[in-house]
Enzyme design. Sequence first.
Site, PDB file in Angstrom:
ATOM      1  N   ASP A  37       0.869  -1.171   0.067  1.00 33.65           N
ATOM      2  CA  ASP A  37      -0.002   0.128   0.055  1.00 33.65           C
ATOM      3  C   ASP A  37       0.973   1.119   0.073  1.00 33.65           C
ATOM      4  O   ASP A  37       1.484   1.527   1.048  1.00 33.65           O
ATOM      5  CB  ASP A  37      -0.784   0.058   1.367  1.00 33.65           C
ATOM      6  CG  ASP A  37      -1.612   1.046   1.485  1.00 33.65           C
ATOM      7  OD1 ASP A  37      -1.835   2.168   0.467  1.00 33.65           O
ATOM      8  OD2 ASP A  37      -2.692   1.206   2.330  1.00 33.65           O
ATOM      9  N   ALA A  61      -2.235   3.977  -8.366  1.00 36.55           N
ATOM     10  CA  ALA A  61      -3.047   5.520  -8.209  1.00 36.55           C
ATOM     11  C   ALA A  61      -4.381   5.203  -7.824  1.00 36.55           C
ATOM     12  O   ALA A  61      -4.763   4.047  -7.985  1.00 36.55           O
ATOM     13  CB  ALA A  61      -2.725   6.068  -9.517  1.00 36.55           C
ATOM     14  N   THR A 102      -0.826  12.756 -14.842  1.00 32.78           N
ATOM     15  CA  THR A 102      -2.091  12.931 -15.569  1.00 32.78           C
ATOM     16  C   THR A 102      -2.293  14.191 -16.329  1.00 32.78           C
ATOM     17  O   THR A 102      -1.880  15.231 -15.881  1.00 32.78           O
ATOM     18  CB  THR A 102      -3.140  12.505 -14.843  1.00 32.78           C
ATOM     19  OG1 THR A 102      -4.357  12.614 -15.498  1.00 32.78           O
ATOM     20  CG2 THR A 102      -3.327  13.285 -13.458  1.00 32.78           C
ATOM     21  N   TYR A 126      -9.374  14.597  -8.277  1.00 31.84           N
ATOM     22  CA  TYR A 126      -8.206  13.716  -8.688  1.00 31.84           C
ATOM     23  C   TYR A 126      -7.036  14.416  -9.197  1.00 31.84           C
ATOM     24  O   TYR A 126      -6.069  14.219  -8.894  1.00 31.84           O
ATOM     25  CB  TYR A 126      -8.967  12.822  -9.739  1.00 31.84           C
ATOM     26  CG  TYR A 126      -7.995  12.066 -10.439  1.00 31.84           C
ATOM     27  CD1 TYR A 126      -7.201  10.901  -9.991  1.00 31.84           C
ATOM     28  CD2 TYR A 126      -7.681  12.464 -11.852  1.00 31.84           C
ATOM     29  CE1 TYR A 126      -6.558  10.333 -10.914  1.00 31.84           C
ATOM     30  CE2 TYR A 126      -6.833  11.803 -12.695  1.00 31.84           C
ATOM     31  CZ  TYR A 126      -6.191  10.566 -12.046  1.00 31.84           C
ATOM     32  OH  TYR A 126      -5.291   9.949 -13.000  1.00 31.84           O
ATOM     33  N   LYS A 130      -3.129  14.255  -8.049  1.00 33.83           N
ATOM     34  CA  LYS A 130      -2.255  13.815  -8.628  1.00 33.83           C
ATOM     35  C   LYS A 130      -1.146  14.950  -8.695  1.00 33.83           C
ATOM     36  O   LYS A 130       0.235  14.687  -8.724  1.00 33.83           O
ATOM     37  CB  LYS A 130      -2.684  13.561 -10.178  1.00 33.83           C
ATOM     38  CG  LYS A 130      -3.448  12.454 -10.171  1.00 33.83           C
ATOM     39  CD  LYS A 130      -2.740  10.945  -9.780  1.00 33.83           C
ATOM     40  CE  LYS A 130      -1.552  10.706 -11.037  1.00 33.83           C
ATOM     41  NZ  LYS A 130      -1.066   9.381 -10.629  1.00 33.83           N
TER      42      LYS A 130
HETATM   43  N1  LIG Z   1      -6.751   5.573 -16.552  1.00 37.34           N
HETATM   44  C1  LIG Z   1      -6.461   6.596 -17.329  1.00 37.34           C
HETATM   45  O1  LIG Z   1      -7.242   7.050 -18.173  1.00 37.34           O
HETATM   46  C2  LIG Z   1      -5.270   7.582 -16.894  1.00 37.34           C
HETATM   47  C3  LIG Z   1      -5.153   8.784 -17.467  1.00 37.34           C
HETATM   48  C4  LIG Z   1      -4.127   9.775 -17.259  1.00 37.34           C
HETATM   49  C5  LIG Z   1      -3.243   9.091 -16.161  1.00 37.34           C
HETATM   50  N2  LIG Z   1      -3.180   7.942 -15.677  1.00 37.34           N
HETATM   51  C6  LIG Z   1      -2.297   7.694 -14.706  1.00 37.34           C
HETATM   52  O2  LIG Z   1      -1.536   6.457 -14.901  1.00 37.34           O
HETATM   53  C7  LIG Z   1      -1.377   5.754 -14.084  1.00 37.34           C
HETATM   54  C8  LIG Z   1      -1.621   4.208 -14.316  1.00 37.34           C
HETATM   55  O3  LIG Z   1      -3.030   4.217 -14.577  1.00 37.34           O
HETATM   56  P1  LIG Z   1      -4.019   2.931 -14.898  1.00 37.34           P
HETATM   57  O4  LIG Z   1      -4.892   3.197 -15.736  1.00 37.34           O
HETATM   58  O5  LIG Z   1      -3.125   1.575 -14.885  1.00 37.34           O
HETATM   59  O6  LIG Z   1      -4.836   2.726 -13.278  1.00 37.34           O
HETATM   60  P2  LIG Z   1      -5.430   1.398 -12.650  1.00 37.34           P
HETATM   61  O7  LIG Z   1      -5.794   0.475 -13.859  1.00 37.34           O
HETATM   62  O8  LIG Z   1      -6.507   2.243 -11.797  1.00 37.34           O
HETATM   63  O9  LIG Z   1      -4.587   1.026 -11.806  1.00 37.34           O
HETATM   64  C9  LIG Z   1      -3.992   1.445 -10.767  1.00 37.34           C
HETATM   65  C10 LIG Z   1      -3.544   0.268  -9.602  1.00 37.34           C
HETATM   66  O10 LIG Z   1      -3.231   1.006  -8.516  1.00 37.34           O
HETATM   67  C11 LIG Z   1      -3.830   0.328  -7.370  1.00 37.34           C
HETATM   68  N3  LIG Z   1      -3.801   1.186  -6.263  1.00 37.34           N
HETATM   69  C12 LIG Z   1      -4.681   1.904  -5.621  1.00 37.34           C
HETATM   70  N4  LIG Z   1      -4.635   2.533  -4.560  1.00 37.34           N
HETATM   71  C13 LIG Z   1      -3.226   1.766  -4.246  1.00 37.34           C
HETATM   72  C14 LIG Z   1      -2.555   2.102  -3.131  1.00 37.34           C
HETATM   73  N5  LIG Z   1      -2.731   2.677  -1.932  1.00 37.34           N
HETATM   74  N6  LIG Z   1      -1.184   1.200  -3.157  1.00 37.34           N
HETATM   75  C15 LIG Z   1      -0.804   0.322  -4.020  1.00 37.34           C
HETATM   76  N7  LIG Z   1      -1.579   0.489  -5.183  1.00 37.34           N
HETATM   77  C16 LIG Z   1      -2.757   1.079  -5.416  1.00 37.34           C
HETATM   78  C17 LIG Z   1      -4.931  -0.307  -7.808  1.00 37.34           C
HETATM   79  O11 LIG Z   1      -5.408  -1.111  -7.095  1.00 37.34           O
HETATM   80  P3  LIG Z   1      -6.902  -1.249  -6.864  1.00 37.34           P
HETATM   81  O12 LIG Z   1      -7.659  -1.543  -8.237  1.00 37.34           O
HETATM   82  O13 LIG Z   1      -7.220  -2.549  -5.951  1.00 37.34           O
HETATM   83  O14 LIG Z   1      -7.526  -0.249  -6.361  1.00 37.34           O
HETATM   84  C18 LIG Z   1      -4.715  -0.434  -9.113  1.00 37.34           C
HETATM   85  O15 LIG Z   1      -3.967  -1.870  -9.315  1.00 37.34           O
HETATM   86  C19 LIG Z   1      -1.687   6.349 -13.148  1.00 37.34           C
HETATM   87  O16 LIG Z   1      -0.694   7.067 -12.293  1.00 37.34           O
HETATM   88  C20 LIG Z   1      -2.976   7.304 -13.439  1.00 37.34           C
HETATM   89  O17 LIG Z   1      -3.048   8.272 -12.389  1.00 37.34           O
HETATM   90  C21 LIG Z   1      -4.160   7.262 -15.867  1.00 37.34           C
END
Ligand SMILES: NC(=O)c1ccc[n+]([C@@H]2O[C@H](COP(=O)([O-])OP(=O)(O)OC[C@H]3O[C@@H](n4cnc5c(N)ncnc54)[C@H](OP(=O)(O)O)[C@@H]3O)[C@@H](O)[C@H]2O)c1
Length: 293
Positions: A37, A61, A102, A126, A130
């Site tokens: 975590d 995240a 982001t 959010y 970030k």
């Molecule tokens: N998705 C988008 O459209 C988008 C856009 C711009 C930027 N980003 C950035 O890109 C990065 C990757 O995003 P993604 O789309 O791969 O997100 P994601 O699929 O939601 O994956 C995030 C992971 O982080 C885990 N997590 C949440 N809280 C946590 C904690 N306290 N400690 C450890 N792990 C934790 C989540 O677990 P749980 O599922 O169990 O909560 C999930 O497995 C992030 O930094 C995000 O902000 C994403």
Amino acid sequence: MTQKVLITGAAGQLGRELLRTAPAGVDCIAATRESLDIADAEQVNTLLREQRPSLVINAAAYTAVDRAESEQEMAQAINGEGAGNLAGACAENAARLIHVSTDFVFDGASSTPYLPDAPTSPLGEYGRSKLAGEQAVATRLPSALIIRTAWVYSAFGSNFVKTMLRLMAERDEISVVADQVGSPTWARGLAESLWLAADLPEFQGFGHWTDAGVCSWYDFAVAIAEEAAELGLLTGMPLIHPIPGSAYPTPAARPAFSVLDKYSTWEALQTEGLHWRTQLRSMLKELKESSFE
Ligand SMILES: NC(=O)c1ccc[n+]([C@@H]2O[C@H](COP(=O)([O-])OP(=O)(O)OC[C@H]3O[C@@H](n4cnc5c(N)ncnc54)[C@H](OP(=O)(O)O)[C@@H]3O)[C@@H](O)[C@H]2O)c1
């Protein structure tokens, strides 16, 4: 020599793609939320002390953009303090950090792509959380690389592409917001770009990575329908209506213009992103051939 890399958020969209695309010679420590975590500083410090990775890639995240409006504390604890915890532990253990952020740190009022050093001004909780993470990382570990991305999707997890495919299979007509533009990003290409950055310790500060090209959510939905139909993932072609964002109110406001300027990152990595539609086709092909949830 084998490089030991800690990947946080290893079960997320980006985390899973990082694990799948890890180059030879990299020994990945895959940390899911269950095993680490990032909001827990003690856990983070202990893991880094014990495992001694030379690089940490933070793909963990809190990504629930709308829920963050009512869960500010949790969003801040994970995206703000969690990122800071990783940066602090990296500084103490001489590890490098690549942190992912982001487009939501910007307000979308620009009409030209956002440069990595453009002023930030998030519209919602959010984005604020970030931004707090970016600031914590930059302060505690100035040598860190912070890569902002946008509109991420993959064959894993839930995202716009998979939601559209489900809705398109269920309905004859759907309405999609046409006055917000950005650049869709396949998590595969993002992961590959981060592995290139992993080999460039001199690449520090801020960078931007999305797939190339620009579209609205509506254009993206039309492309998803056309590509999915072509691949046989959809049997019928739904009617897709363009609507203004005002007709689809959400708890969190979204930037109207989310396009990131990527040229400095492309130059640093000596590679440029593929067009978003090419990447979409590749992801849909993979989805067709697999049974990812
Ligand atoms: N998705 C988008 O459209 C988008 C856009 C711009 C930027 N980003 C950035 O890109 C990065 C990757 O995003 P993604 O789309 O791969 O997100 P994601 O699929 O939601 O994956 C995030 C992971 O982080 C885990 N997590 C949440 N809280 C946590 C904690 N306290 N400690 C450890 N792990 C934790 C989540 O677990 P749980 O599922 O169990 O909560 C999930 O497995 C992030 O930094 C995000 O902000 C994403």
